[in-house]
Design a protein around this motif. Sequence first.
Motif, PDB file in Angstrom:
ATOM      1  N   LEU A  23       5.039  22.965   3.496  1.00 36.92           N
ATOM      2  CA  LEU A  23       3.607  22.812   3.241  1.00 36.92           C
ATOM      3  C   LEU A  23       3.349  21.916   2.037  1.00 36.92           C
ATOM      4  CD1 LEU A  23       0.736  23.712   4.024  1.00 36.92           C
ATOM      5  CD2 LEU A  23       1.015  25.647   2.458  1.00 36.92           C
ATOM      6  N   LEU A  24       4.128  22.098   0.973  1.00 39.85           N
ATOM      7  CA  LEU A  24       3.915  21.323  -0.253  1.00 39.85           C
ATOM      8  C   LEU A  24       4.357  19.873  -0.110  1.00 39.85           C
ATOM      9  CD1 LEU A  24       5.076  23.938  -2.933  1.00 39.85           C
ATOM     10  CD2 LEU A  24       2.741  23.329  -2.312  1.00 39.85           C
ATOM     11  N   LEU A  25       5.411  19.635   0.660  1.00 42.84           N
ATOM     12  CA  LEU A  25       5.966  18.292   0.779  1.00 42.84           C
ATOM     13  C   LEU A  25       5.388  17.505   1.958  1.00 42.84           C
ATOM     14  CD1 LEU A  25       9.734  19.033   0.034  1.00 42.84           C
ATOM     15  CD2 LEU A  25       7.998  18.155  -1.540  1.00 42.84           C
ATOM     16  N   SER A  26       4.535  18.128   2.756  1.00 42.11           N
ATOM     17  CA  SER A  26       3.999  17.443   3.933  1.00 42.11           C
ATOM     18  C   SER A  26       3.212  16.174   3.588  1.00 42.11           C
ATOM     19  CB  SER A  26       3.124  18.400   4.749  1.00 42.11           C
ATOM     20  OG  SER A  26       2.057  18.909   3.959  1.00 42.11           O
ATOM     21  N   PRO A  27       2.451  16.121   2.468  1.00 37.86           N
ATOM     22  CA  PRO A  27       1.749  14.852   2.168  1.00 37.86           C
ATOM     23  C   PRO A  27       2.675  13.669   1.967  1.00 37.86           C
ATOM     24  CG  PRO A  27       0.794  16.662   0.910  1.00 37.86           C
ATOM     25  CD  PRO A  27       2.046  17.181   1.530  1.00 37.86           C
ATOM     26  N   ILE A  28       3.750  13.862   1.200  1.00 37.93           N
ATOM     27  CA  ILE A  28       4.656  12.741   0.948  1.00 37.93           C
ATOM     28  C   ILE A  28       5.453  12.383   2.197  1.00 37.93           C
ATOM     29  CG2 ILE A  28       6.597  14.142   0.097  1.00 37.93           C
ATOM     30  CD1 ILE A  28       7.089  11.913  -1.961  1.00 37.93           C
ATOM     31  N   VAL A  29       5.777  13.377   3.023  1.00 35.07           N
ATOM     32  CA  VAL A  29       6.486  13.092   4.283  1.00 35.07           C
ATOM     33  C   VAL A  29       5.581  12.292   5.211  1.00 35.07           C
ATOM     34  CG1 VAL A  29       7.502  14.126   6.326  1.00 35.07           C
ATOM     35  CG2 VAL A  29       7.985  15.099   4.088  1.00 35.07           C
ATOM     36  N   THR A  30       4.303  12.665   5.267  1.00 35.72           N
ATOM     37  CA  THR A  30       3.352  11.935   6.105  1.00 35.72           C
ATOM     38  C   THR A  30       3.179  10.502   5.628  1.00 35.72           C
ATOM     39  OG1 THR A  30       2.184  14.000   6.560  1.00 35.72           O
ATOM     40  CG2 THR A  30       1.006  11.939   7.007  1.00 35.72           C
ATOM     41  N   THR A  31       3.181  10.314   4.305  1.00 32.26           N
ATOM     42  CA  THR A  31       3.017   8.971   3.726  1.00 32.26           C
ATOM     43  C   THR A  31       4.197   8.074   4.060  1.00 32.26           C
ATOM     44  OG1 THR A  31       1.709   9.866   1.908  1.00 32.26           O
ATOM     45  CG2 THR A  31       2.673   7.692   1.593  1.00 32.26           C
ATOM     46  N   LEU A  32       5.400   8.623   3.980  1.00 33.77           N
ATOM     47  CA  LEU A  32       6.602   7.827   4.204  1.00 33.77           C
ATOM     48  C   LEU A  32       6.922   7.640   5.679  1.00 33.77           C
ATOM     49  CD1 LEU A  32       8.893   9.311   1.415  1.00 33.77           C
ATOM     50  CD2 LEU A  32       7.624   7.167   1.379  1.00 33.77           C
ATOM     51  N   ALA A  33       6.345   8.502   6.531  1.00 32.42           N
ATOM     52  CA  ALA A  33       6.655   8.409   7.969  1.00 32.42           C
ATOM     53  C   ALA A  33       6.034   7.166   8.592  1.00 32.42           C
ATOM     54  CB  ALA A  33       6.150   9.668   8.670  1.00 32.42           C
TER      55      ALA A  33
ATOM     56  N   SER B  47       0.815  -1.215   0.000  1.00 31.45           N
ATOM     57  CA  SER B  47       0.000   0.000   0.000  1.00 31.45           C
ATOM     58  C   SER B  47       0.845   1.260   0.000  1.00 31.45           C
ATOM     59  CB  SER B  47      -0.923   0.009   1.224  1.00 31.45           C
ATOM     60  OG  SER B  47      -0.165   0.095   2.418  1.00 31.45           O
ATOM     61  N   VAL B  48       2.149   1.166   0.413  1.00 30.90           N
ATOM     62  CA  VAL B  48       3.010   2.350   0.449  1.00 30.90           C
ATOM     63  C   VAL B  48       3.231   2.921  -0.945  1.00 30.90           C
ATOM     64  CG1 VAL B  48       5.294   3.204   1.033  1.00 30.90           C
ATOM     65  CG2 VAL B  48       4.100   1.670   2.597  1.00 30.90           C
ATOM     66  N   PRO B  49       3.625   2.091  -1.962  1.00 32.81           N
ATOM     67  CA  PRO B  49       3.765   2.669  -3.307  1.00 32.81           C
ATOM     68  C   PRO B  49       2.476   3.261  -3.827  1.00 32.81           C
ATOM     69  CG  PRO B  49       4.827   0.514  -3.175  1.00 32.81           C
ATOM     70  CD  PRO B  49       4.042   0.677  -1.924  1.00 32.81           C
ATOM     71  N   ILE B  50       1.325   2.627  -3.467  1.00 38.83           N
ATOM     72  CA  ILE B  50       0.049   3.169  -3.924  1.00 38.83           C
ATOM     73  C   ILE B  50      -0.180   4.553  -3.340  1.00 38.83           C
ATOM     74  CG2 ILE B  50      -2.453   2.826  -3.848  1.00 38.83           C
ATOM     75  CD1 ILE B  50      -1.928  -0.182  -3.793  1.00 38.83           C
ATOM     76  N   ALA B  51       0.124   4.701  -2.027  1.00 41.32           N
ATOM     77  CA  ALA B  51      -0.050   6.015  -1.387  1.00 41.32           C
ATOM     78  C   ALA B  51       0.906   7.038  -1.953  1.00 41.32           C
ATOM     79  CB  ALA B  51       0.141   5.869   0.129  1.00 41.32           C
ATOM     80  N   VAL B  52       2.160   6.596  -2.217  1.00 38.34           N
ATOM     81  CA  VAL B  52       3.142   7.531  -2.783  1.00 38.34           C
ATOM     82  C   VAL B  52       2.731   7.972  -4.170  1.00 38.34           C
ATOM     83  CG1 VAL B  52       5.528   7.737  -3.578  1.00 38.34           C
ATOM     84  CG2 VAL B  52       5.031   6.639  -1.393  1.00 38.34           C
ATOM     85  N   SER B  53       2.186   7.021  -4.974  1.00 34.15           N
ATOM     86  CA  SER B  53       1.768   7.372  -6.327  1.00 34.15           C
ATOM     87  C   SER B  53       0.613   8.349  -6.324  1.00 34.15           C
ATOM     88  CB  SER B  53       1.378   6.101  -7.087  1.00 34.15           C
ATOM     89  OG  SER B  53       0.253   5.487  -6.467  1.00 34.15           O
ATOM     90  N   ALA B  54      -0.110   8.421  -5.203  1.00 32.40           N
ATOM     91  CA  ALA B  54      -1.229   9.351  -5.114  1.00 32.40           C
ATOM     92  C   ALA B  54      -0.778  10.785  -4.885  1.00 32.40           C
ATOM     93  CB  ALA B  54      -2.167   8.912  -3.986  1.00 32.40           C
ATOM     94  N   VAL B  55       0.486  10.999  -4.506  1.00 35.80           N
ATOM     95  CA  VAL B  55       1.008  12.346  -4.284  1.00 35.80           C
ATOM     96  C   VAL B  55       1.210  13.045  -5.616  1.00 35.80           C
ATOM     97  CG1 VAL B  55       2.921  13.674  -3.338  1.00 35.80           C
ATOM     98  CG2 VAL B  55       2.102  11.641  -2.144  1.00 35.80           C
ATOM     99  N   ASP B  56       0.796  14.313  -5.711  1.00 39.74           N
ATOM    100  CA  ASP B  56       0.914  15.076  -6.951  1.00 39.74           C
ATOM    101  C   ASP B  56       2.385  15.310  -7.278  1.00 39.74           C
ATOM    102  OD1 ASP B  56       0.682  16.693  -9.098  1.00 39.74           O
ATOM    103  OD2 ASP B  56      -0.436  18.289  -8.095  1.00 39.74           O
ATOM    104  N   PRO B  57       2.897  14.821  -8.410  1.00 36.65           N
ATOM    105  CA  PRO B  57       4.321  15.006  -8.730  1.00 36.65           C
ATOM    106  C   PRO B  57       4.684  16.465  -8.975  1.00 36.65           C
ATOM    107  CG  PRO B  57       3.148  14.018 -10.580  1.00 36.65           C
ATOM    108  CD  PRO B  57       2.209  14.004  -9.420  1.00 36.65           C
ATOM    109  N   VAL B  58       3.747  17.236  -9.533  1.00 39.92           N
ATOM    110  CA  VAL B  58       4.024  18.653  -9.785  1.00 39.92           C
ATOM    111  C   VAL B  58       4.253  19.383  -8.471  1.00 39.92           C
ATOM    112  CG1 VAL B  58       3.102  20.790 -10.743  1.00 39.92           C
ATOM    113  CG2 VAL B  58       2.711  18.629 -11.934  1.00 39.92           C
ATOM    114  N   THR B  59       3.385  19.106  -7.497  1.00 34.15           N
ATOM    115  CA  THR B  59       3.547  19.727  -6.174  1.00 34.15           C
ATOM    116  C   THR B  59       4.867  19.322  -5.539  1.00 34.15           C
ATOM    117  OG1 THR B  59       1.152  19.726  -5.847  1.00 34.15           O
ATOM    118  CG2 THR B  59       2.520  19.955  -3.883  1.00 34.15           C
ATOM    119  N   THR B  60       5.244  18.063  -5.721  1.00 36.64           N
ATOM    120  CA  THR B  60       6.504  17.584  -5.154  1.00 36.64           C
ATOM    121  C   THR B  60       7.699  18.293  -5.776  1.00 36.64           C
ATOM    122  OG1 THR B  60       5.511  15.408  -4.769  1.00 36.64           O
ATOM    123  CG2 THR B  60       7.910  15.546  -4.745  1.00 36.64           C
TER     124      THR B  60
END
Length: 307
Positions: free
Chosen positions: A297-307, A43-56
């Motif tokens: 602020l922009l990177l908080s979703p991916i940090v939360t996913t990987l934490a 499920s981790v790759p699925i959650a990571v893939s859900a993060v907007d790459p442009v925002t990242t």
Amino acid sequence: MRALHVAAATADLVSAVASTVDPVPTAIAAVDSVPIAVSAVDSVPIAVSAVDPVTTVIGAGAVVLGLAFLARGASGTVDAVRLLRTTATSPAGLDGAERRIRVTGRVAAVDDETLPAPFGGDPCLCVEYDVSELRSQGKGQSWVTIDGGEAGVPFRVDDGGTGVRVDPAAATFSLDVDEKVKLDAGEEPPERVRGFIDAVDEVDDTETGYEVGPLTIGDDPRRRYVQRTLRPGDEVTVVGDGEAFPDAPVGEVKSRIAGGSPFVVSDAGARRTALRLVGSSAVPILLGALALGIAALLLSPIVTTLA
């Protein structure tokens, strides 16, 4: 009687076999739990893939920009501290082997070489200028530089009849404003600015807007012309490293200042110059902190996913 013994032995054998076979379902249940753990990892790759790459990407760029601004601001503060720790030295005491020295005196031209000031053409030895235009930025307005530059020619710092040569090509200038002109729409520039406008193609005086009371019709027409100069006869403070200058003419020590960390040419004393350096570093530090805040602020979703 023998049958009874056989039956008893058979019962014991069955019981022993049963006790051996019973743990098998438990082991199978433990094996069955493995796919559950694997599915949690999947499920981790699925959650990571859900993060907007442009925002990242924008967030990563903001991190780089923020660190660059902080580094620039920090360098100004470090230079201010180093400047205050330099040793004040008379030009007569230099022999070309000193590091981080500070000399103060009157500035004089070398072989009558000077530069014309951008606004007015007066002779100077070091000059900075900036031409800005007031433009709309989102819901507000800000000054945007449309032309600017700095230059300097070698000069001599005289103190008590003895001079030392300074080549300011690589120096940081810290100079007071000696000319500041603001022009509104339809306002005729003074003659000292008119000559600069006529001579520089990048700066024209075309009026593209008009002011009616508090309103601006068309493009923002306001201009600001700022000039900082070091003129012959001004008091100057130079901080830098000394180096050998065997070709020095009579009246100059065989040493010159052409570099250093820091290498500063200022028309003020050491303390005031240090305050200027700290003040100029405040804006980059604030911009760096702002950029890093946006990045967080922009990177908080991916940090939360990987934490």
